[in-house]
Enzyme design. Structure first.
Site, PDB file in Angstrom:
ATOM      1  N   ASP A   1       3.873  -8.867   5.309  1.00  0.00           N
ATOM      2  CA  ASP A   1       4.403  -9.395   4.057  1.00  0.00           C
ATOM      3  C   ASP A   1       3.257 -10.053   3.284  1.00  0.00           C
ATOM      4  OD1 ASP A   1       5.653 -10.779   2.039  1.00  0.00           O
ATOM      5  OD2 ASP A   1       7.127 -11.773   3.337  1.00  0.00           O
TER       6      ASP A   1
ATOM      7  N   PRO B   1       3.104   4.476  -0.806  1.00  0.00           N
ATOM      8  CA  PRO B   1       2.846   5.472   0.243  1.00  0.00           C
ATOM      9  C   PRO B   1       1.371   5.756   0.520  1.00  0.00           C
ATOM     10  CG  PRO B   1       3.468   6.582  -1.774  1.00  0.00           C
ATOM     11  CD  PRO B   1       3.553   5.114  -2.072  1.00  0.00           C
ATOM     12  N   GLY B   2       0.461   5.072  -0.148  1.00  0.00           N
ATOM     13  CA  GLY B   2      -0.927   5.165   0.290  1.00  0.00           C
ATOM     14  C   GLY B   2      -1.875   5.872  -0.648  1.00  0.00           C
ATOM     15  N   GLY B   3      -1.423   6.200  -1.870  1.00  0.00           N
ATOM     16  CA  GLY B   3      -2.306   6.895  -2.811  1.00  0.00           C
ATOM     17  C   GLY B   3      -3.604   6.135  -3.047  1.00  0.00           C
ATOM     18  N   LYS B   4      -3.485   4.830  -3.287  1.00  0.00           N
ATOM     19  CA  LYS B   4      -4.686   4.057  -3.632  1.00  0.00           C
ATOM     20  C   LYS B   4      -5.500   3.721  -2.381  1.00  0.00           C
ATOM     21  CE  LYS B   4      -2.388   2.354  -7.731  1.00  0.00           C
ATOM     22  NZ  LYS B   4      -1.045   2.874  -7.384  1.00  0.00           N
TER      23      LYS B   4
ATOM     24  N   ASP C   1      -1.088  -3.901  -5.740  1.00  0.00           N
ATOM     25  CA  ASP C   1      -0.377  -2.927  -6.584  1.00  0.00           C
ATOM     26  C   ASP C   1       1.104  -3.229  -6.365  1.00  0.00           C
ATOM     27  OD1 ASP C   1      -0.126  -0.645  -8.241  1.00  0.00           O
ATOM     28  OD2 ASP C   1       0.257   0.612  -6.488  1.00  0.00           O
TER      29      ASP C   1
ATOM     30  N   ALA D   1       0.768  -1.248   0.000  1.00  0.00           N
ATOM     31  CA  ALA D   1       0.000   0.000   0.000  1.00  0.00           C
ATOM     32  C   ALA D   1       0.800   1.299   0.000  1.00  0.00           C
ATOM     33  CB  ALA D   1      -0.926   0.011   1.218  1.00  0.00           C
TER      34      ALA D   1
ATOM     35  N   CYS E   1       3.020  -0.478 -12.110  1.00  0.00           N
ATOM     36  CA  CYS E   1       3.290   0.756 -12.864  1.00  0.00           C
ATOM     37  C   CYS E   1       4.402   0.490 -13.879  1.00  0.00           C
ATOM     38  CB  CYS E   1       3.629   1.912 -11.934  1.00  0.00           C
ATOM     39  SG  CYS E   1       5.042   1.619 -10.872  1.00  0.00           S
TER      40      CYS E   1
HETATM   41  C1  LIG Z   1       4.167   0.085  -6.242  1.00  0.00           C
HETATM   42  S1  LIG Z   1       4.391   0.346  -4.567  1.00  0.00           S
HETATM   43  C2  LIG Z   1       2.764   0.577  -3.978  1.00  0.00           C
HETATM   44  C3  LIG Z   1       2.193   1.965  -4.253  1.00  0.00           C
HETATM   45  C4  LIG Z   1       0.881   2.177  -3.522  1.00  0.00           C
HETATM   46  N1  LIG Z   1      -0.085   1.163  -3.831  1.00  0.00           N
HETATM   47  C5  LIG Z   1       0.266   3.540  -3.812  1.00  0.00           C
HETATM   48  O1  LIG Z   1      -0.580   3.638  -4.710  1.00  0.00           O
HETATM   49  O2  LIG Z   1       0.626   4.512  -3.140  1.00  0.00           O
HETATM   50  C6  LIG Z   1       4.789  -1.246  -4.004  1.00  0.00           C
HETATM   51  C7  LIG Z   1       4.917  -1.388  -2.500  1.00  0.00           C
HETATM   52  O3  LIG Z   1       5.056  -2.779  -2.220  1.00  0.00           O
HETATM   53  C8  LIG Z   1       5.792  -2.901  -1.047  1.00  0.00           C
HETATM   54  N2  LIG Z   1       6.214  -4.297  -0.957  1.00  0.00           N
HETATM   55  C9  LIG Z   1       7.272  -4.917  -1.523  1.00  0.00           C
HETATM   56  N3  LIG Z   1       7.280  -6.224  -1.207  1.00  0.00           N
HETATM   57  C10 LIG Z   1       6.184  -6.444  -0.443  1.00  0.00           C
HETATM   58  C11 LIG Z   1       5.659  -7.597   0.224  1.00  0.00           C
HETATM   59  N4  LIG Z   1       6.273  -8.780   0.129  1.00  0.00           N
HETATM   60  N5  LIG Z   1       4.544  -7.453   0.957  1.00  0.00           N
HETATM   61  C12 LIG Z   1       3.930  -6.245   1.058  1.00  0.00           C
HETATM   62  N6  LIG Z   1       4.396  -5.127   0.476  1.00  0.00           N
HETATM   63  C13 LIG Z   1       5.517  -5.229  -0.260  1.00  0.00           C
HETATM   64  C14 LIG Z   1       6.892  -1.879  -1.196  1.00  0.00           C
HETATM   65  O4  LIG Z   1       7.425  -1.515   0.063  1.00  0.00           O
HETATM   66  C15 LIG Z   1       6.139  -0.718  -1.879  1.00  0.00           C
HETATM   67  O5  LIG Z   1       5.709   0.203  -0.915  1.00  0.00           O
END
Ligand SMILES: C[S@@+](CC[C@H](N)C(=O)[O-])C[C@H]1O[C@@H](n2cnc3c(N)ncnc32)[C@H](O)[C@@H]1O
Length: 469
Positions: free
Chosen positions: A336, A292-295, A353, A290, A406
């Site tokens: 996780d 930084p939380g936009g969605k 995402d 999630a 993305c």
């Molecule tokens: C593309 S970003 C998400 C952007 C977010 N959805 C938004 O719209 O603001 C991917 C996120 O996945 C997290 N991430 C990576 N591996 C992960 C895991 N195994 N479990 C949960 N989150 C994970 C990363 O820390 C990162 O913040």
């Protein structure tokens, strides 16, 4: 007494000449300050691994540049980072030794000079002269002769550089500012004709897009009253385009009535909302990656009961801060998604995402294309499939699963979805993904591509599924 041999006219001429010299000195000084700022950004990016936007913010905060010079320095730094491969190639044509044998801080000076020569529209002599001064200031006087020689040689070769054909991956990459493997990946994904358009669109400036947290029309009106050129976005219901705005200086952003977010990112949320339909209000939705939380905050604004998880606690904290700032309730957890701490069937919808190569956001992170490798893509695609597979069981039967990234590479999009369906086809079925008309629905691909050359958004891929068993 008049000095011997000096007539009044001669003195006037001398005064005019001195004035001109002073103007030139001022121009060089002023020009040098912007180039020095751009060079400091490049050094931060290359020597410390910083991203260009925070690096630029730090450098500009410590500078005394005015608004116009800040914009010039920003464009110079971003453009030089974007075209790095092409600049290095052009420099290598005229260098007598490999570029990697030149000291790193001087390479960044040469790149800035080369960009001005190749793409910046700066006259050759001025581009060379100002870069020699930059070398003196940034690296030391011993570097000026070398800088002068290399850039003058490049200036002489501008019309005879041995550009490879754009039909080759290397040539397409050099012509558009990407590594050859990204050019190859674009060809593979959208075909040879479209690839160039997609790559070039990734070099455009993204402008500023805001998500209205309340009434969109009211936000547009508020921004206009504040002197900001704002219009409703073309695709997402909450989107407001404010191309020249500085979000950091907008009252609406400071007060949480708007938040910077790309329209394609909003469309991911809209796809999930469309799949849930009237069930969205109060629906229990997990945003499994999630930060930084936009969605997450967008979903909460639409009325969903959101659980926002991220692997890294510090990043999860950012979601909590975003939610508090925007005044929405989001239940934030550090977890996780590969080992989810929730029971099966816990959510009406899950959004994954997923972490990805980010090639869809190169407009905002010009240096990213040089940091990623094909091995990263393969590794990220495997991670996406693992996280997506674990997400299936968290959705209640009849509920919705949305996968987004993305980026647009084949491996991280349709290939992940096909592998999921091959392994989990008895538990999930493809659902049509809601998206605007300009979105790409390619043959054999159950998801949609939102691409910058058609939509003027970041590049995203979205696929929607329903839990069947
Ligand atoms: C593309 S970003 C998400 C952007 C977010 N959805 C938004 O719209 O603001 C991917 C996120 O996945 C997290 N991430 C990576 N591996 C992960 C895991 N195994 N479990 C949960 N989150 C994970 C990363 O820390 C990162 O913040």
């Amino acid at each position: 007494m008049r000095p011997p041999g000096r007539s009044p006219r001669g003195r006037r001429r001398e005064l005019v000449r001195e004035h001109v010299r002073q103007v030139v000195r001022d121009v060089v000084k002023e020009g040098l300050a912007t180039r020095l700022a751009a060079w400091k950004v490049l050094r931060r990016v290359h020597a410390t691994g910083a991203w260009s936007t925070p690096a630029l913010d730090t450098v500009l905060r410590r500078s005394r540049l005015d608004t116009r010079d800040r914009a010039f320095a920003a464009n110079l730094a971003y453009s030089t980072l974007r075209w790095e491969g092409t600049l290095d190639w052009a420099l290598s044509v005229v260098l007598s030794r490999p570029l990697d044998q030149v000291q790193d801080d001087l390479v960044d000076v040469l790149r800035l000079g080369a960009w001005q020569l190749l793409f910046g529209g700066v006259p050759d002599r001025a581009a060379v002269g100002i870069t020699v001064e930059l070398a003196r200031e940034a690296v030391g006087p011993q570097s000026t002769g070398f800088t002068n020689g290399v850039l003058r040689a490049l200036g002489r070769r501008l019309d005879t550089l041995p550009w490879p054909s754009v039909d080759d991956d290397e040539g397409l990459g050099l012509a558009t500012g990407y590594p050859a493997w990204v050019a190859a990946a674009a060809r593979q994904r959208v075909g040879p004709q479209r690839a160039r358009l997609l790559l070039e669109a990734g070099n455009d400036s993204p402008g500023v897009t805001l998500r209205a947290v309340g009434e969109r029309d009211a936000l547009v009106e508020e921004l206009r009253v504040a002197g900001v050129d704002a219009v409703a976005g073309d695709w997402a219901a909450a989107a407001v385009r404010a191309p020249g705005a500085d979000p950091g200086r907008l009252d609406a952003v400071a007060a949480g009535r708007a938040t910077p977010q790309d329209e394609a990112s909003m469309l991911v949320v809209e796809a999930l909302a469309a799949a849930l339909g009237a069930d969205l209000a109060g629906a229990r939705v997990l945003d499994a990656a999630a930060a930084p939380g936009g969605k997450s905050t967008h979903l909460a604004t639409l009325g969903a009961a959101v659980v926002a998880a991220d692997l890294r606690p510090a990043r999860a904290q950012r979601v909590a801060q975003a939610a508090a700032h925007l005044g929405v309730a989001v239940d934030v957890v550090a977890a996780d998604a590969g080992r989810p701490p929730w029971r099966a069937d816990s959510f009406d919808a899950v959004l994954l995402d997923a972490p990805c190569s980010g090639l869809g956001v190169v407009r905002r992170r010009p240096e990213l294309r040089w940091r990623r490798t094909p091995a990263d893509v393969a590794e990220l695609a495997a991670l996406q499939l693992r996280l997506l597979t674990r997400s299936v069981e968290l959705v209640r039967p009849g509920g919705v699963l949305v996968f987004s990234v993305c980026t647009w590479t084949l491996e991280e999009t349709v290939a992940v979805v096909q592998q999921l369906l091959a392994a989990e086809g008895d538990r999930v079925a493809v659902e049509a993904t809601a998206a605007p008309e300009g979105a790409d629905r390619l043959a054999g691909d159950p998801g949609v591509l939102l691409l910058p050359d058609r939509l003027d958004t970041d590049g995203f891929y979205v696929a929607t599924f329903r839990r069947t068993g």
